[in-house]
Motif scaffolding. Structure first.
Motif, PDB file in Angstrom:
ATOM      1  N   GLY A 163     -15.307 -16.605  23.338  1.00  0.00           N
ATOM      2  CA  GLY A 163     -14.962 -17.339  22.127  1.00  0.00           C
ATOM      3  C   GLY A 163     -14.258 -16.522  21.066  1.00  0.00           C
ATOM      4  O   GLY A 163     -14.312 -16.854  19.873  1.00  0.00           O
ATOM      5  N   MET A 164     -13.552 -15.445  21.461  1.00  0.00           N
ATOM      6  CA  MET A 164     -12.773 -14.668  20.503  1.00  0.00           C
ATOM      7  C   MET A 164     -11.531 -15.472  20.133  1.00  0.00           C
ATOM      8  O   MET A 164     -10.693 -15.733  20.983  1.00  0.00           O
ATOM      9  CB  MET A 164     -12.387 -13.313  21.109  1.00  0.00           C
ATOM     10  CG  MET A 164     -11.696 -12.371  20.141  1.00  0.00           C
ATOM     11  SD  MET A 164     -11.250 -10.776  20.904  1.00  0.00           S
ATOM     12  CE  MET A 164     -12.861 -10.021  21.109  1.00  0.00           C
ATOM     13  N   PRO A 165     -11.378 -15.884  18.871  1.00  0.00           N
ATOM     14  CA  PRO A 165     -10.309 -16.832  18.549  1.00  0.00           C
ATOM     15  C   PRO A 165      -8.903 -16.251  18.517  1.00  0.00           C
ATOM     16  O   PRO A 165      -7.954 -16.903  18.957  1.00  0.00           O
ATOM     17  CB  PRO A 165     -10.711 -17.382  17.178  1.00  0.00           C
ATOM     18  CG  PRO A 165     -11.655 -16.380  16.606  1.00  0.00           C
ATOM     19  CD  PRO A 165     -12.322 -15.704  17.754  1.00  0.00           C
ATOM     20  N   HIS A 166      -8.744 -15.041  17.987  1.00  0.00           N
ATOM     21  CA  HIS A 166      -7.408 -14.472  17.786  1.00  0.00           C
ATOM     22  C   HIS A 166      -7.267 -13.133  18.499  1.00  0.00           C
ATOM     23  O   HIS A 166      -8.250 -12.464  18.831  1.00  0.00           O
ATOM     24  CB  HIS A 166      -7.131 -14.275  16.291  1.00  0.00           C
ATOM     25  CG  HIS A 166      -7.039 -15.552  15.526  1.00  0.00           C
ATOM     26  ND1 HIS A 166      -5.901 -16.328  15.502  1.00  0.00           N
ATOM     27  CD2 HIS A 166      -7.963 -16.198  14.761  1.00  0.00           C
ATOM     28  CE1 HIS A 166      -6.116 -17.392  14.752  1.00  0.00           C
ATOM     29  NE2 HIS A 166      -7.354 -17.337  14.293  1.00  0.00           N
ATOM     30  N   MET A 167      -6.008 -12.722  18.684  1.00  0.00           N
ATOM     31  CA  MET A 167      -5.702 -11.412  19.261  1.00  0.00           C
ATOM     32  C   MET A 167      -5.794 -10.359  18.167  1.00  0.00           C
ATOM     33  O   MET A 167      -4.789  -9.849  17.670  1.00  0.00           O
ATOM     34  CB  MET A 167      -4.296 -11.433  19.875  1.00  0.00           C
ATOM     35  CG  MET A 167      -4.161 -12.336  21.074  1.00  0.00           C
ATOM     36  SD  MET A 167      -2.465 -12.308  21.708  1.00  0.00           S
ATOM     37  CE  MET A 167      -2.585 -13.508  23.040  1.00  0.00           C
ATOM     38  N   ARG A 168      -7.020 -10.041  17.794  1.00  0.00           N
ATOM     39  CA  ARG A 168      -7.243  -9.053  16.742  1.00  0.00           C
ATOM     40  C   ARG A 168      -8.310  -8.056  17.196  1.00  0.00           C
ATOM     41  O   ARG A 168      -9.254  -7.746  16.457  1.00  0.00           O
ATOM     42  CB  ARG A 168      -7.633  -9.738  15.431  1.00  0.00           C
ATOM     43  CG  ARG A 168      -7.450  -8.850  14.202  1.00  0.00           C
ATOM     44  CD  ARG A 168      -7.673  -9.617  12.913  1.00  0.00           C
ATOM     45  NE  ARG A 168      -7.495  -8.731  11.756  1.00  0.00           N
ATOM     46  CZ  ARG A 168      -7.628  -9.128  10.492  1.00  0.00           C
ATOM     47  NH1 ARG A 168      -7.939 -10.403  10.226  1.00  0.00           N
ATOM     48  NH2 ARG A 168      -7.467  -8.272   9.492  1.00  0.00           N
ATOM     49  N   ALA A 169      -8.150  -7.566  18.418  1.00  0.00           N
ATOM     50  CA  ALA A 169      -9.071  -6.592  19.000  1.00  0.00           C
ATOM     51  C   ALA A 169      -8.253  -5.492  19.664  1.00  0.00           C
ATOM     52  O   ALA A 169      -7.132  -5.723  20.115  1.00  0.00           O
ATOM     53  CB  ALA A 169     -10.000  -7.254  20.008  1.00  0.00           C
ATOM     54  N   VAL A 170      -8.840  -4.308  19.738  1.00  0.00           N
ATOM     55  CA  VAL A 170      -8.162  -3.159  20.349  1.00  0.00           C
ATOM     56  C   VAL A 170      -9.174  -2.404  21.201  1.00  0.00           C
ATOM     57  O   VAL A 170     -10.354  -2.296  20.840  1.00  0.00           O
ATOM     58  CB  VAL A 170      -7.529  -2.239  19.286  1.00  0.00           C
ATOM     59  CG1 VAL A 170      -8.580  -1.653  18.352  1.00  0.00           C
ATOM     60  CG2 VAL A 170      -6.727  -1.117  19.943  1.00  0.00           C
ATOM     61  N   SER A 171      -8.715  -1.889  22.324  1.00  0.00           N
ATOM     62  CA  SER A 171      -9.553  -1.100  23.234  1.00  0.00           C
ATOM     63  C   SER A 171      -9.091   0.346  23.232  1.00  0.00           C
ATOM     64  O   SER A 171      -7.902   0.630  23.096  1.00  0.00           O
ATOM     65  CB  SER A 171      -9.467  -1.654  24.662  1.00  0.00           C
ATOM     66  OG  SER A 171      -9.891  -2.991  24.724  1.00  0.00           O
ATOM     67  N   VAL A 172     -10.058   1.245  23.421  1.00  0.00           N
ATOM     68  CA  VAL A 172      -9.722   2.647  23.635  1.00  0.00           C
ATOM     69  C   VAL A 172     -10.461   3.123  24.877  1.00  0.00           C
ATOM     70  O   VAL A 172     -11.654   2.879  25.042  1.00  0.00           O
ATOM     71  CB  VAL A 172     -10.063   3.532  22.418  1.00  0.00           C
ATOM     72  CG1 VAL A 172     -11.547   3.481  22.047  1.00  0.00           C
ATOM     73  CG2 VAL A 172      -9.635   4.979  22.673  1.00  0.00           C
ATOM     74  N   SER A 173      -9.717   3.768  25.761  1.00  0.00           N
ATOM     75  CA  SER A 173     -10.270   4.378  26.961  1.00  0.00           C
ATOM     76  C   SER A 173     -10.127   5.887  26.818  1.00  0.00           C
ATOM     77  O   SER A 173      -9.008   6.406  26.791  1.00  0.00           O
ATOM     78  CB  SER A 173      -9.530   3.880  28.210  1.00  0.00           C
ATOM     79  OG  SER A 173     -10.017   4.512  29.374  1.00  0.00           O
ATOM     80  N   ILE A 174     -11.255   6.575  26.689  1.00  0.00           N
ATOM     81  CA  ILE A 174     -11.267   8.022  26.482  1.00  0.00           C
ATOM     82  C   ILE A 174     -11.656   8.692  27.791  1.00  0.00           C
ATOM     83  O   ILE A 174     -12.719   8.415  28.354  1.00  0.00           O
ATOM     84  CB  ILE A 174     -12.243   8.419  25.362  1.00  0.00           C
ATOM     85  CG1 ILE A 174     -11.908   7.684  24.064  1.00  0.00           C
ATOM     86  CG2 ILE A 174     -12.224   9.935  25.143  1.00  0.00           C
ATOM     87  CD1 ILE A 174     -12.912   7.902  22.947  1.00  0.00           C
ATOM     88  N   ALA A 175     -10.798   9.572  28.271  1.00  0.00           N
ATOM     89  CA  ALA A 175     -11.003  10.216  29.568  1.00  0.00           C
ATOM     90  C   ALA A 175     -12.082  11.288  29.479  1.00  0.00           C
ATOM     91  O   ALA A 175     -12.006  12.192  28.644  1.00  0.00           O
ATOM     92  CB  ALA A 175      -9.697  10.834  30.055  1.00  0.00           C
TER      93      ALA A 175
END
Length: 303
Positions: A163-175
């Motif tokens: 149910g996330m309404p908008h594209m206002r999220a960011v992911s970080v992948s830390i090696a």
């Protein structure tokens, strides 16, 4: 498109899980902060992120910190109580731990990483607001047969099932280990974040139990993926332990199997704007569990 809810109608900007695939142009900003907003990212880095949907960061954490987080990861993997927990996902064939979710709640060490200003500061700068953790996990991807993650947009799942309404999220992948070009590294289609691919097919009940091991619902067709790849190309991310990749929630991305002897282990954190808190699912019968899609929207504060 308007969909019915228990309290009336709400607007669905990104329809998915219907009878056919639907391509929808992005209706949200990519970088939400105003020009010149303070934060660790330089203007050129923000411009690159807006254009491509991602930015690599060579030195997200130090070598000493890598050692600290790897030790903590090994402790979690070896803990029988955690392995028996629903938050631990194991490989179907080898039965080795593949992922452990909600690590910032299971571990004070990873909680401190989430609160590190080098990390959360970048998230705030991109999203233009306070943020909360929508999801966190360690992806172990052990050698000799760890399966990959098929092509998908995270936002498609987070929208449809969380149910996330908008594209206002960011992911970080830390090696936490070296990300090689041979051990199942992250692949992203640059620029794919500007188009939402709504997938065909209904969401099964308790879909998360299957999708955490192998994605089926929310999977794009071969024809759609071919079109996106032809238009945008594919970027493979490699880097030393301690490097990171920040990427937009709607990037089309995936990774291959790891048949090398070398594990590809990463800590993965999803930050969502507190102004974009998850609602009821847009295309699923019930919410996913909170360890996958958080319902605690408390802003992350520096530790």
């Amino acid at each position: 498109m308007a969909i019915a809810t228990g309290t009336g109608l709400r607007n669905d900007l990104y329809p998915s899980r219907g009878g056919t695939e639907v391509m929808t142009p992005r209706r949200d900003p990519v970088v939400w902060s105003a020009p010149g907003a303070p934060g660790p990212l330089l203007p050129a880095e923000l411009a690159s992120y807006e254009r491509d949907g991602f930015i690599p960061v060579e030195d997200q954490i130090t070598d000493d910190e890598v050692a600290l987080y790897r030790t903590e990861m090994e402790r979690l993997i070896a803990d029988p109580a955690i392995r028996a927990d629903e938050r631990a996902i194991v490989e179907p064939k080898s039965e080795k731990v593949r992922s452990i979710f909600e690590v910032h709640k299971l571990s004070s060490v990873f909680d401190a990483l989430v609160r590190d200003e080098r990390v959360v500061g970048r998230a705030r700068q991109i999203l233009g607001s306070d943020v909360y953790v929508h999801q966190s996990r360690i992806n172990v991807k052990p050698g000799f047969g760890a399966s990959g993650f098929y092509w998908h947009s995270d936002f498609e799942t987070w929208h449809a099932e969380d149910g996330m309404p908008h594209m206002r999220a960011v992911s970080v992948s830390i090696a936490l280990t070296e990300n090689r070009d041979t051990n199942g590294g992250l692949m992203i289609m640059p620029g794919s974040h500007r188009t939402f691919l709504g997938c065909a097919g209904e969401t099964p009940a308790d879909n998360y139990k299957r999708s955490l091991r192998m994605q089926v619902a929310g999977t794009p067709s071969d024809a759609a993926l071919t079109g996106l790849a032809d238009e945008h190309g594919i970027r493979l991310f490699t880097g030393r332990a301690g490097s990171a990749t920040w990427f937009d929630c709607n990037c089309m991305h995936g990774s291959g199997d790891n048949i090398t002897p070398y594990a590809r282990s990463n800590v993965f954190i999803v930050f969502n704007s507190v102004e974009n808190a998850a609602e009821e699912p847009f295309a699923a019968p019930v919410r996913r569990p909170e360890f996958i899609g958080a319902r605690d929207f408390t802003p992350v504060r520096p530790g």
